[in-house]
Design a protein around this motif. Structure first.
Motif, PDB file in Angstrom:
ATOM      1  N   ASP A  40      47.456  15.924  10.188  1.00  0.00           N
ATOM      2  CA  ASP A  40      46.810  17.464   9.560  1.00  0.00           C
ATOM      3  C   ASP A  40      47.108  18.900  10.471  1.00  0.00           C
ATOM      4  O   ASP A  40      47.640  20.026   9.234  1.00  0.00           O
ATOM      5  N   ARG A  41      47.769  18.779  11.318  1.00  0.00           N
ATOM      6  CA  ARG A  41      49.113  19.931  11.990  1.00  0.00           C
ATOM      7  C   ARG A  41      49.780  20.681  11.138  1.00  0.00           C
ATOM      8  O   ARG A  41      50.017  21.185  11.008  1.00  0.00           O
ATOM      9  N   LEU A  42      50.553  19.463  11.012  1.00  0.00           N
ATOM     10  CA  LEU A  42      52.059  19.689   9.991  1.00  0.00           C
ATOM     11  C   LEU A  42      51.240  19.337   8.890  1.00  0.00           C
ATOM     12  O   LEU A  42      52.228  20.777   8.277  1.00  0.00           O
ATOM     13  N   GLU A  43      50.365  19.337   8.515  1.00  0.00           N
ATOM     14  CA  GLU A  43      49.984  20.193   6.322  1.00  0.00           C
ATOM     15  C   GLU A  43      49.661  21.360   6.965  1.00  0.00           C
ATOM     16  O   GLU A  43      50.149  22.641   5.665  1.00  0.00           O
ATOM     17  N   ASP A  44      48.532  22.017   8.046  1.00  0.00           N
ATOM     18  CA  ASP A  44      48.382  23.143   8.248  1.00  0.00           C
ATOM     19  C   ASP A  44      50.512  24.157   7.861  1.00  0.00           C
ATOM     20  O   ASP A  44      49.805  25.401   7.726  1.00  0.00           O
ATOM     21  N   VAL A  45      50.913  23.642   9.131  1.00  0.00           N
ATOM     22  CA  VAL A  45      52.010  24.354   9.249  1.00  0.00           C
ATOM     23  C   VAL A  45      53.038  24.298   8.082  1.00  0.00           C
ATOM     24  O   VAL A  45      53.140  25.258   7.603  1.00  0.00           O
ATOM     25  N   ALA A  46      52.849  22.981   7.325  1.00  0.00           N
ATOM     26  CA  ALA A  46      53.594  23.107   5.877  1.00  0.00           C
ATOM     27  C   ALA A  46      52.777  24.344   5.068  1.00  0.00           C
ATOM     28  O   ALA A  46      53.552  24.696   4.212  1.00  0.00           O
ATOM     29  N   LYS A  47      51.255  24.574   4.916  1.00  0.00           N
ATOM     30  CA  LYS A  47      50.770  25.538   4.270  1.00  0.00           C
ATOM     31  C   LYS A  47      51.210  26.657   4.210  1.00  0.00           C
ATOM     32  O   LYS A  47      51.336  27.789   3.456  1.00  0.00           O
ATOM     33  N   ARG A  48      51.529  27.185   5.454  1.00  0.00           N
ATOM     34  CA  ARG A  48      51.494  28.235   5.890  1.00  0.00           C
ATOM     35  C   ARG A  48      53.089  29.064   5.631  1.00  0.00           C
ATOM     36  O   ARG A  48      53.562  30.150   5.685  1.00  0.00           O
ATOM     37  N   ILE A  49      53.876  27.783   5.624  1.00  0.00           N
ATOM     38  CA  ILE A  49      55.312  28.446   5.914  1.00  0.00           C
ATOM     39  C   ILE A  49      55.662  28.006   3.799  1.00  0.00           C
ATOM     40  O   ILE A  49      55.803  29.130   3.770  1.00  0.00           O
ATOM     41  N   THR A  50      55.048  27.237   3.343  1.00  0.00           N
ATOM     42  CA  THR A  50      55.301  27.295   1.521  1.00  0.00           C
ATOM     43  C   THR A  50      54.389  28.873   0.964  1.00  0.00           C
ATOM     44  O   THR A  50      54.674  29.220   0.480  1.00  0.00           O
ATOM     45  N   THR A  51      53.896  29.261   1.948  1.00  0.00           N
ATOM     46  CA  THR A  51      52.908  30.531   1.545  1.00  0.00           C
ATOM     47  C   THR A  51      53.921  31.699   1.725  1.00  0.00           C
ATOM     48  O   THR A  51      53.365  33.056   1.301  1.00  0.00           O
ATOM     49  N   LYS A  52      54.624  31.462   2.517  1.00  0.00           N
ATOM     50  CA  LYS A  52      55.206  32.933   2.947  1.00  0.00           C
ATOM     51  C   LYS A  52      56.858  32.809   2.628  1.00  0.00           C
ATOM     52  O   LYS A  52      57.532  33.680   1.709  1.00  0.00           O
ATOM     53  N   ALA A  53      57.325  31.588   2.272  1.00  0.00           N
ATOM     54  CA  ALA A  53      59.218  31.273   1.698  1.00  0.00           C
ATOM     55  C   ALA A  53      58.821  30.079   0.399  1.00  0.00           C
ATOM     56  O   ALA A  53      58.139  29.402   0.792  1.00  0.00           O
ATOM     57  N   THR A  54      60.088  30.813  -0.367  1.00  0.00           N
ATOM     58  CA  THR A  54      59.719  29.138  -0.794  1.00  0.00           C
ATOM     59  C   THR A  54      60.748  28.414  -0.785  1.00  0.00           C
ATOM     60  O   THR A  54      62.105  28.180  -0.757  1.00  0.00           O
ATOM     61  N   ARG A  55      60.385  27.323  -0.223  1.00  0.00           N
ATOM     62  CA  ARG A  55      60.550  26.380   0.572  1.00  0.00           C
ATOM     63  C   ARG A  55      59.944  24.951   0.094  1.00  0.00           C
ATOM     64  O   ARG A  55      59.206  25.332   0.178  1.00  0.00           O
ATOM     65  N   ALA A  56      60.876  23.876   0.088  1.00  0.00           N
ATOM     66  CA  ALA A  56      60.336  22.500   0.235  1.00  0.00           C
ATOM     67  C   ALA A  56      60.666  22.242   1.755  1.00  0.00           C
ATOM     68  O   ALA A  56      61.373  22.722   2.685  1.00  0.00           O
ATOM     69  N   VAL A  57      58.353  21.346   1.551  1.00  0.00           N
ATOM     70  CA  VAL A  57      58.881  21.526   3.150  1.00  0.00           C
ATOM     71  C   VAL A  57      58.244  19.958   3.631  1.00  0.00           C
ATOM     72  O   VAL A  57      56.798  19.834   2.610  1.00  0.00           O
ATOM     73  N   GLU A  58      58.713  18.675   3.280  1.00  0.00           N
ATOM     74  CA  GLU A  58      57.597  17.454   4.356  1.00  0.00           C
ATOM     75  C   GLU A  58      57.605  16.948   5.476  1.00  0.00           C
ATOM     76  O   GLU A  58      57.830  17.835   6.317  1.00  0.00           O
ATOM     77  N   ILE A  59      56.755  16.326   5.049  1.00  0.00           N
ATOM     78  CA  ILE A  59      56.030  16.378   6.669  1.00  0.00           C
ATOM     79  C   ILE A  59      55.680  14.394   6.604  1.00  0.00           C
ATOM     80  O   ILE A  59      55.902  13.930   5.741  1.00  0.00           O
ATOM     81  N   VAL A  60      56.164  14.174   7.892  1.00  0.00           N
ATOM     82  CA  VAL A  60      56.239  12.774   8.281  1.00  0.00           C
ATOM     83  C   VAL A  60      55.499  12.635   9.268  1.00  0.00           C
ATOM     84  O   VAL A  60      56.311  13.185  10.346  1.00  0.00           O
ATOM     85  N   THR A  61      55.155  12.065   9.264  1.00  0.00           N
ATOM     86  CA  THR A  61      54.311  11.641  10.557  1.00  0.00           C
ATOM     87  C   THR A  61      54.637  10.181  11.480  1.00  0.00           C
ATOM     88  O   THR A  61      55.067   9.203  10.523  1.00  0.00           O
ATOM     89  N   ALA A  62      54.830  10.714  12.087  1.00  0.00           N
ATOM     90  CA  ALA A  62      55.698   9.136  13.799  1.00  0.00           C
ATOM     91  C   ALA A  62      55.407  10.185  15.101  1.00  0.00           C
ATOM     92  O   ALA A  62      55.291  10.702  15.812  1.00  0.00           O
ATOM     93  N   ASP A  63      54.689   8.516  15.568  1.00  0.00           N
ATOM     94  CA  ASP A  63      55.089   8.908  17.316  1.00  0.00           C
ATOM     95  C   ASP A  63      56.405   8.042  16.936  1.00  0.00           C
ATOM     96  O   ASP A  63      56.897   6.692  17.187  1.00  0.00           O
TER      97      ASP A  63
END
Length: 267
Positions: A40-63
């Motif tokens: 959920d945190r990664l999704e928030d970060v990705a959304k915030r970044i993609t609204t500011k810049a036209t960049r591809a953002v992949e999120i990968v959950t892992a411990d």
């Protein structure tokens, strides 16, 4: 660090320093692979970044303390040819007197701070060497050169990060691969809370924001500063430390005999 419109990998990217690195790398034109435990945190970060810049953002959950998850991230880094930057930011504190910190907490710290950082760096190197390009940023801590009675495991792990990074710099000196160690002081993040402390053991004026830290470390990288103490005003203190280390190293290689002071006591 040059932008080739390729990917930067950031571990521990769901909060604090990791978020700041993700944002700044996006601003520099990099697409992103963000790794952390909390989706959920990664999704928030990705959304915030993609609204500011036209960049591809992949999120990968892992411990990264989990062997299977770590192997999965290693494979991802090994298999992809479009990764230019690896930022090993994920880290744990496990602070407190060693007798009061659980063995499991210390083991987890070692898995994240040392094992994961080492294995992910190892996974990135073959591709970087094939292309003779790439940047690895390892987040250590000023505590790497400051042993402390309330963070033996943490201090030891960050000393490893510093020495591991410095050794890689020597190994790769004749290549175009860049390896940087960043040794911050206190930073305003969730670190101390996550380490189980009710309050940070430093006065407020010693704290830097995550954004200030990352901006400083990236400026240092641009200037060719491969060991960065972001709050160190007098850089000659570090060069003096290095000079003393080199002098000690040379003195240790002078003889294989016991030092005279030990021989005198034995007589």
């Amino acid at each position: 660090m040059r932008n080739h419109h390729r990917f930067a990998v950031v571990t521990g990217a769901s909060s604090g320093i990791g978020v700041a690195y993700a944002e700044r790398m996006a601003e520099r034109g990099y697409d992103l692979i963000l790794i952390a435990r909390r989706r959920d945190r990664l999704e928030d970060v990705a959304k915030r970044i993609t609204t500011k810049a036209t960049r591809a953002v992949e999120i990968v959950t892992a411990d990264l303390a989990d062997a299977k998850d770590l192997s999965r991230i290693e494979a991802l880094i090994t298999e992809r040819e479009d990764i230019d930057v690896l930022i090993n930011n994920a880290g744990l504190g496990a602070l407190g007197p060693t007798s009061q910190v659980t063995a499991d907490a210390l083991e987890n710290l070692i898995k994240i701070n040392i094992l994961a950082l080492t294995r992910l760096t190892h996974a990135a190197l073959p591709g970087f060497l094939r292309r003779n390009s790439g940047t690895i940023i390892n987040i250590a801590s000023m505590i790497a050169v400051m042993p402390t009675p309330s963070g033996a495991g943490y201090s030891g792990s960050k000393a490893y990060v510093l020495n591991f990074t410095r050794s890689l710099q020597m190994e790769l000196a004749k290549t175009s691969i860049i390896i940087q160690a960043v040794l911050p002081g206190p930073v305003r993040t969730e670190f101390f809370e996550a380490s189980g402390l009710a309050a940070a053991p430093f006065p407020n004026e010693l704290f830097m924001s995550a954004e200030q830290l990352v901006d400083t470390a990236l400026q240092a990288l641009d200037q060719g500063e491969l060991v960065c103490f972001p709050s160190l005003e007098n850089a000659s203190l570090w060069t003096g430390f290095e000079d003393a280390r080199i002098a000690l190293s040379r003195a240790l290689m002078q003889s294989g005999r016991p030092a005279t002071r030990y021989l005198e006591k034995a007589q």
